[in-house]
Motif scaffolding. Structure first.
Motif, mmCIF file in Angstrom:
data_model
loop_
_atom_site.group_PDB
_atom_site.id
_atom_site.type_symbol
_atom_site.label_atom_id
_atom_site.label_comp_id
_atom_site.label_asym_id
_atom_site.label_seq_id
_atom_site.Cartn_x
_atom_site.Cartn_y
_atom_site.Cartn_z
ATOM 1 N N PHE A 130 5.566 14.047 -11.897
ATOM 2 C CA PHE A 130 6.275 13.940 -13.084
ATOM 3 C C PHE A 130 5.189 14.223 -13.951
ATOM 4 C CE2 PHE A 130 9.269 11.692 -9.846
ATOM 5 C CZ PHE A 130 10.445 12.185 -9.607
ATOM 6 N N PHE A 131 3.915 13.763 -14.293
ATOM 7 C CA PHE A 131 3.417 13.690 -15.370
ATOM 8 C C PHE A 131 2.184 15.071 -15.071
ATOM 9 C CE2 PHE A 131 4.587 9.114 -14.860
ATOM 10 C CZ PHE A 131 5.306 9.206 -15.889
ATOM 11 N N ARG A 132 2.390 16.338 -15.238
ATOM 12 C CA ARG A 132 1.234 17.178 -15.390
ATOM 13 C C ARG A 132 1.316 17.449 -15.853
ATOM 14 N NH1 ARG A 132 2.910 20.977 -9.713
ATOM 15 N NH2 ARG A 132 3.332 18.756 -8.430
ATOM 16 N N THR A 133 2.066 17.604 -17.390
ATOM 17 C CA THR A 133 2.020 17.909 -18.609
ATOM 18 C C THR A 133 1.759 17.213 -20.033
ATOM 19 O OG1 THR A 133 4.237 18.102 -19.958
ATOM 20 C CG2 THR A 133 3.765 20.106 -18.274
ATOM 21 N N LYS A 134 0.829 17.868 -21.098
ATOM 22 C CA LYS A 134 0.620 16.978 -22.151
ATOM 23 C C LYS A 134 1.785 15.773 -22.173
ATOM 24 C CE LYS A 134 -3.709 18.489 -23.585
ATOM 25 N NZ LYS A 134 -4.362 18.976 -25.057
ATOM 26 N N LYS A 135 2.846 17.311 -22.884
ATOM 27 C CA LYS A 135 4.353 16.081 -23.248
ATOM 28 C C LYS A 135 5.302 15.050 -22.545
ATOM 29 C CE LYS A 135 9.002 17.872 -24.928
ATOM 30 N NZ LYS A 135 10.035 18.791 -25.161
ATOM 31 N N GLU A 136 4.654 15.298 -20.810
ATOM 32 C CA GLU A 136 5.425 14.423 -20.191
ATOM 33 C C GLU A 136 4.272 13.347 -20.430
ATOM 34 O OE1 GLU A 136 4.813 16.504 -16.877
ATOM 35 O OE2 GLU A 136 7.291 17.310 -17.142
ATOM 36 N N ASN A 137 2.981 13.227 -20.646
ATOM 37 C CA ASN A 137 1.705 12.296 -20.178
ATOM 38 C C ASN A 137 2.158 11.261 -22.015
ATOM 39 O OD1 ASN A 137 0.360 12.395 -18.116
ATOM 40 N ND2 ASN A 137 -0.401 14.325 -19.061
ATOM 41 N N ILE B 149 1.164 -1.290 0.197
ATOM 42 C CA ILE B 149 -0.127 0.212 0.060
ATOM 43 C C ILE B 149 1.103 1.327 0.275
ATOM 44 C CG2 ILE B 149 -1.873 1.669 1.821
ATOM 45 C CD1 ILE B 149 -2.774 -1.644 2.533
ATOM 46 N N VAL B 150 1.930 1.475 0.660
ATOM 47 C CA VAL B 150 2.940 2.383 0.822
ATOM 48 C C VAL B 150 3.332 2.662 -0.515
ATOM 49 C CG1 VAL B 150 5.145 3.666 2.005
ATOM 50 C CG2 VAL B 150 3.050 1.793 3.581
ATOM 51 N N LEU B 151 4.204 1.045 -1.040
ATOM 52 C CA LEU B 151 5.044 1.609 -2.341
ATOM 53 C C LEU B 151 3.355 2.709 -3.628
ATOM 54 C CD1 LEU B 151 6.239 -1.731 -3.097
ATOM 55 C CD2 LEU B 151 7.292 0.691 -2.396
ATOM 56 N N SER B 152 2.076 1.708 -3.114
ATOM 57 C CA SER B 152 1.181 2.240 -4.606
ATOM 58 C C SER B 152 0.412 3.294 -4.116
ATOM 59 C CB SER B 152 -0.142 1.503 -4.376
ATOM 60 O OG SER B 152 0.082 0.153 -4.503
ATOM 61 N N VAL B 153 0.776 4.285 -2.894
ATOM 62 C CA VAL B 153 0.686 5.805 -2.432
ATOM 63 C C VAL B 153 2.237 6.207 -3.031
ATOM 64 C CG1 VAL B 153 0.846 7.317 -0.833
ATOM 65 C CG2 VAL B 153 -0.912 5.599 -0.679
ATOM 66 N N MET B 154 2.833 5.956 -2.814
ATOM 67 C CA MET B 154 4.617 6.552 -3.346
ATOM 68 C C MET B 154 4.236 6.621 -5.089
ATOM 69 S SD MET B 154 7.028 5.184 -0.625
ATOM 70 C CE MET B 154 8.691 5.398 -2.148
ATOM 71 N N ALA B 155 3.743 5.860 -5.859
ATOM 72 C CA ALA B 155 3.416 5.794 -6.723
ATOM 73 C C ALA B 155 1.841 6.791 -7.564
ATOM 74 C CB ALA B 155 3.163 4.063 -7.684
ATOM 75 N N LEU B 156 1.669 6.913 -6.892
ATOM 76 C CA LEU B 156 0.484 7.999 -6.728
ATOM 77 C C LEU B 156 1.081 9.362 -7.299
ATOM 78 C CD1 LEU B 156 -2.542 6.243 -5.920
ATOM 79 C CD2 LEU B 156 -2.241 6.655 -8.079
ATOM 80 N N PHE B 157 1.479 9.652 -5.637
ATOM 81 C CA PHE B 157 1.997 10.332 -5.351
ATOM 82 C C PHE B 157 3.798 10.479 -6.140
ATOM 83 C CE2 PHE B 157 5.361 13.386 -3.241
ATOM 84 C CZ PHE B 157 4.975 14.478 -2.926
ATOM 85 N N LEU B 158 3.830 10.190 -7.218
ATOM 86 C CA LEU B 158 4.885 10.523 -7.782
ATOM 87 C C LEU B 158 4.343 10.449 -9.392
ATOM 88 C CD1 LEU B 158 8.460 8.247 -6.322
ATOM 89 C CD2 LEU B 158 8.164 10.728 -6.414
ATOM 90 N N ALA B 159 3.737 10.155 -9.372
ATOM 91 C CA ALA B 159 3.033 10.430 -10.632
ATOM 92 C C ALA B 159 2.102 11.626 -11.158
ATOM 93 C CB ALA B 159 1.530 8.711 -11.001
ATOM 94 N N THR B 160 2.189 12.177 -10.496
ATOM 95 C CA THR B 160 0.736 13.820 -10.139
ATOM 96 C C THR B 160 1.990 14.331 -9.867
ATOM 97 O OG1 THR B 160 0.994 13.320 -7.978
ATOM 98 C CG2 THR B 160 -0.841 12.511 -9.046
#
Length: 186
Positions: free
Chosen positions: A14-21, A1-12
């Motif tokens: 690192f992937f903010r712009t259309k270019k990054e997505n 669960i901790v790894l999933s929360v960290m992955a969601l936090f890092l995804a928000t």
């Protein structure tokens, strides 16, 4: 669960712009193409060929893992096709990747992934109806509609169609796991 929360936090973060997505989508699609080619070569050669000794049929893990990855690729490709309509070449390429992922999911026939892909396609279909601007020309979301119908057919006739493809290509998608009550008991 901790790894999933960290992955969601890092995804928000690192992937903010259309270019990054777009780069995320490009990376996922590139890895899927390599994985798809390995699976097709493994399925075409069968288990009796010399290549099966060196290259496993499925590089993603179990068949269910490959079905989950195919479902993710289907959802990303659908979103890209329906909402990023500027580049025609990339839309056609995304359509080809979506068709390849649908083929793999059809062969594996993992029921839970069919439900998730169908719900995501229905959500994209509804969002494409409600998300257009006032003076924008409406284009019917045919890919989303087709995917909703395709998923509905595979959900309703799960044993008939999906098992036919699996049996013809000799894909055994049996995964042994404890029931929910046995998991809670442990």
């Amino acid at each position: 669960i901790v790894l999933s929360v960290m992955a969601l936090f890092l995804a928000t973060n690192f992937f903010r712009t259309k270019k990054e997505n777009f780069y995320l989508y490009l990376t996922l699609c590139s890895s899927f193409v390599l994985l798809f080619l390995a699976v097709v070569v493994g399925l075409a050669g069968g288990s009796n060929n010399g290549l099966a000794e060196f290259l496993p049929v499925n590089l993603a893990g179990s068949w269910n893992d490959l079905a989950i990855f195919s479902g993710i690729i289907i959802i990303f490709s659908l979103i890209f096709i329906e909402f990023f309509q500027k580049n025609k070449f990339l839309r056609i390429l995304s359509g080809i990747i979506l068709a390849a992922a649908l083929f793999l999911l059809s062969v594996i026939n993992f029921y839970a992934v069919w439900i998730m892909v169908g719900l995501a396609a229905l959500f994209v279909l509804i969002a494409s109806f409600t998300g257009r601007k006032g003076n924008e020309i409406f284009k019917f979301p045919t890919v989303s509609f087709f995917l909703v119908v395709f998923c509905f057919i595979f959900i309703v006739a799960n044993g008939l169609i999906g098992n036919y493809l699996s049996n013809r290509l000799h894909v055994d998608n049996t995964e042994v796991r404890p029931s929910i009550t046995a998991t809670f008991d442990v």
